[in-house]
Write a protein that holds these residues in place. Structure first.
Motif, PDB file in Angstrom:
ATOM      1  N   LEU A   1      26.403  46.753  37.507  1.00 12.95           N
ATOM      2  CA  LEU A   1      26.212  46.573  36.063  1.00 12.95           C
ATOM      3  C   LEU A   1      24.728  46.519  35.734  1.00 12.95           C
ATOM      4  CD1 LEU A   1      27.493  46.105  33.270  1.00 12.95           C
ATOM      5  CD2 LEU A   1      27.401  43.654  33.742  1.00 12.95           C
ATOM      6  N   HIS A   2      23.967  45.817  36.554  1.00 12.00           N
ATOM      7  CA  HIS A   2      22.511  45.742  36.361  1.00 12.00           C
ATOM      8  C   HIS A   2      21.893  47.133  36.322  1.00 12.00           C
ATOM      9  CE1 HIS A   2      18.258  45.144  37.361  1.00 12.00           C
ATOM     10  NE2 HIS A   2      18.457  45.902  38.428  1.00 12.00           N
ATOM     11  N   GLU A   3      22.247  47.954  37.279  1.00  8.20           N
ATOM     12  CA  GLU A   3      21.655  49.290  37.364  1.00  8.20           C
ATOM     13  C   GLU A   3      22.028  50.138  36.144  1.00  8.20           C
ATOM     14  OE1 GLU A   3      23.171  50.564  41.100  1.00  8.20           O
ATOM     15  OE2 GLU A   3      21.593  49.554  42.272  1.00  8.20           O
ATOM     16  N   TYR A   4      23.278  50.025  35.708  1.00  8.05           N
ATOM     17  CA  TYR A   4      23.727  50.803  34.555  1.00  8.05           C
ATOM     18  C   TYR A   4      23.012  50.353  33.283  1.00  8.05           C
ATOM     19  CZ  TYR A   4      26.920  53.020  31.216  1.00  8.05           C
ATOM     20  OH  TYR A   4      27.456  53.766  30.201  1.00  8.05           O
ATOM     21  N   VAL A   5      22.972  49.043  33.054  1.00  6.87           N
ATOM     22  CA  VAL A   5      22.345  48.501  31.846  1.00  6.87           C
ATOM     23  C   VAL A   5      20.851  48.788  31.845  1.00  6.87           C
ATOM     24  CG1 VAL A   5      21.805  46.370  30.594  1.00  6.87           C
ATOM     25  CG2 VAL A   5      24.111  46.739  31.496  1.00  6.87           C
ATOM     26  N   LEU A   6      20.210  48.613  32.996  1.00  7.34           N
ATOM     27  CA  LEU A   6      18.778  48.870  33.104  1.00  7.34           C
ATOM     28  C   LEU A   6      18.460  50.312  32.699  1.00  7.34           C
ATOM     29  CD1 LEU A   6      15.968  47.852  34.059  1.00  7.34           C
ATOM     30  CD2 LEU A   6      16.552  48.743  36.328  1.00  7.34           C
ATOM     31  N   GLY A   7      19.234  51.248  33.214  1.00  5.00           N
ATOM     32  CA  GLY A   7      19.014  52.655  32.877  1.00  5.00           C
ATOM     33  C   GLY A   7      19.199  52.929  31.398  1.00  5.00           C
TER      34      GLY A   7
ATOM     35  N   ASP B   1      38.006  41.249  45.765  1.00  2.00           N
ATOM     36  CA  ASP B   1      37.602  41.864  47.035  1.00  2.00           C
ATOM     37  C   ASP B   1      36.203  42.462  46.987  1.00  2.00           C
ATOM     38  OD1 ASP B   1      37.927  44.143  45.504  1.00  2.00           O
ATOM     39  OD2 ASP B   1      39.690  44.874  46.573  1.00  2.00           O
ATOM     40  N   GLY B   2      35.487  42.269  45.877  1.00  2.98           N
ATOM     41  CA  GLY B   2      34.129  42.768  45.745  1.00  2.98           C
ATOM     42  C   GLY B   2      34.026  44.139  45.113  1.00  2.98           C
ATOM     43  N   ASP B   3      35.148  44.814  44.894  1.00  2.15           N
ATOM     44  CA  ASP B   3      35.154  46.137  44.290  1.00  2.15           C
ATOM     45  C   ASP B   3      34.738  46.033  42.818  1.00  2.15           C
ATOM     46  OD1 ASP B   3      35.447  48.824  44.227  1.00  2.15           O
ATOM     47  OD2 ASP B   3      37.639  48.860  44.326  1.00  2.15           O
ATOM     48  N   GLU B   4      33.778  46.873  42.407  1.00  4.02           N
ATOM     49  CA  GLU B   4      33.292  46.858  41.031  1.00  4.02           C
ATOM     50  C   GLU B   4      33.822  48.073  40.270  1.00  4.02           C
ATOM     51  OE1 GLU B   4      29.013  45.318  40.466  1.00  4.02           O
ATOM     52  OE2 GLU B   4      28.979  46.162  42.485  1.00  4.02           O
ATOM     53  N   PHE B   5      34.248  47.822  39.031  1.00  3.74           N
ATOM     54  CA  PHE B   5      34.728  48.890  38.156  1.00  3.74           C
ATOM     55  C   PHE B   5      33.833  48.919  36.924  1.00  3.74           C
ATOM     56  CE2 PHE B   5      38.279  47.138  40.497  1.00  3.74           C
ATOM     57  CZ  PHE B   5      38.921  48.260  41.009  1.00  3.74           C
ATOM     58  N   LEU B   6      33.367  50.101  36.573  1.00  3.03           N
ATOM     59  CA  LEU B   6      32.450  50.216  35.448  1.00  3.03           C
ATOM     60  C   LEU B   6      32.630  51.572  34.783  1.00  3.03           C
ATOM     61  CD1 LEU B   6      28.696  49.261  35.432  1.00  3.03           C
ATOM     62  CD2 LEU B   6      29.395  51.551  34.708  1.00  3.03           C
TER      63      LEU B   6
END
Length: 423
Positions: free
Chosen positions: A226-232, A389-394
């Motif tokens: 999420l950080h990477e997406y928002v930052l971009g 389980d640590g899987d991220e959905f975005l």
């Protein structure tokens, strides 16, 4: 990311199906309850303190299900339900702020007459003998009590005013300051700070906007993806971002300009500094009554898995008729509105269980409770959830709704936005 949307649906389909079925059962039971509940002279109070998402959901569920002999009393300091999700947007966009305040009058429209009482006041303490004391001096006895007092945050995340007109004035004041400022600093890059930065830059592209965060990751309570997406997205909009910085803020609570000092950099001057940092749990109501029930580290109210107040940390002993839920409670769940509303169902079921002598339910947090829909400027948003389980959905999306679909909230809480928005 399009694939993530399908993956989310596949992974959480059983949860969505179960929730839909539970909602249908609730509606049927509420309809039956409306015609079977009787208002008795000796009715005992089930008191709910706090009328935000968790508290109002619990109050409504109780009003749809309590047996004859019990009624709901909601204690809330604000005149209207504050739809805080839209405060960042309405701090920037003028002439729409009235829509963030939904009358409480419609919330209980379909419940039995006499089962619900709303008290606009501040609860200052719980006293021996099962009594809630209010700032006005009134004392309200209770058979069961639920504390959903949430957290205090600096405006615009939460507002200081208790009446709608004054709260609208707060938002209009910030709108004016933003319109007049050329160089703006936003300190804190949680959801509110990110939304403020995106809204200011997209509605006023000529302004210089700097977003400052003390950590190396935006939205630091969520995942790196999420950080990477928002930052971009923010950088594409032309927003300057400074991570790993914690400048000292002006001492005044007012929105104003000033200097900020950064590590290894000379002071920088801004026309407007908007703090978007910090949360303080509103747990003081319980401190005198049961000081061991407040965490010395987080200041949140300690609860057992049944969400009953934990009166002894070592033995997990509890006060059976007092519950806490939402952001003020140390539940182990996300500090999100959706989590508080799910906890409300647990508390409602457990109060009924105590009344009827049944086994109590325990609260088990689910990752879907921490799912996030974050607006990124005028017409974009991102959906995010991180599974156990640590899987991220975005996945991102487009929206042309300036009001961020606030009309859905009005409908959910029984209000008529077109009739009431200007009042």
């Amino acid at each position: 990311m399009a694939n993530d949307k399908l993956r989310v649906f596949g992974k959480y389909f059983p949860v969505f199906l179960n929730y839909g079925f539970s909602l249908l059962v609730q509606r049927i039971q509420a309809l039956i309850h409306r015609y079977t509940w009787k208002n008795l002279p000796s009715s005992q109070n089930v008191v709910v303190i706090g009328g935000s998402f968790a508290g109002i959901t619990l109050a409504r569920r109780l009003a749809e299900s309590l047996p004859s002999g019990y009624k709901v009393v909601l204690i809330e300091k604000n005149s209207h339900f504050n739809y805080t999700f839209n405060f960042p947007r309405y701090s920037v966009v003028p002439e729409r702020e009235q829509r963030a305040f939904i009358p409480y009058t419609g919330i209980m429209a379909n419940t039995p007459k006499g089962i619900f009482e709303q008290v606009q006041d501040v609860a200052v303490g719980v006293r021996e003998g099962d009594v809630v004391e209010l700032a006005s001096g009134r004392k309200i006895p209770f058979a069961y009590l639920a504390i959903a007092t949430g957290v205090t945050q600096s405006p615009p995340a939460k507002l200081l005013a208790r009446e709608k007109a004054d709260a609208c004035g707060e938002l209009r004041a910030l709108q004016t300051r933003i319109q007049d400022a050329s160089r703006i600093a936003i300190v804190g890059a949680g959801a509110v700070g990110v939304q403020m930065a995106g809204d200011i830059k997209s509605f006023y592209p000529e302004k210089s906007v700097l977003l400052i965060h003390s950590r190396q990751q935006l939205m630091s309570s969520f995942g790196v993806r999420l950080h990477e997406y928002v930052l971009g997205k923010l950088q594409t909009m032309g927003i300057d971002i400074m991570l790993g910085e914690r400048p000292e803020l002006p001492r005044t609570a007012a929105w104003e300009g000033g200097e900020l000092t950064f590590k290894g950099v000379k002071d920088e001057q801004f026309d407007l500094i908007i703090p978007c940092t910090g949360q303080t749990p509103n747990s003081s109501i319980i401190e005198q009554f049961c000081p061991t029930a407040v965490s010395s580290k987080t200041k949140r109210i300690l609860v057992n898995p049944t969400l009953q107040l934990k009166s002894d940390v070592k033995t997990n002993a509890q006060i059976h008729n007092i519950f806490s839920l939402g952001d003020v409670a140390e539940t182990g769940g996300p500090k999100m509105a959706r989590a508080g509303m799910i906890q409300a169902d647990v508390v409602q079921e457990n109060i009924l269980a105590l009344i009827n002598g049944r086994k109590l339910k325990t609260y088990k947090p689910m990752s879907i409770e921490g799912s996030l829909k974050l607006s990124l400027g005028m017409d974009e948003h991102v959906m995010y959830v991180k599974h156990e389980d640590g899987d991220e959905f975005l996945y991102g999306g487009k929206s042309s709704n300036v009001d961020l679909e606030v009309e859905k909230a009005w409908k959910m809480f029984g209000g008529d936005m077109e009739t009431n928005k200007a009042s």
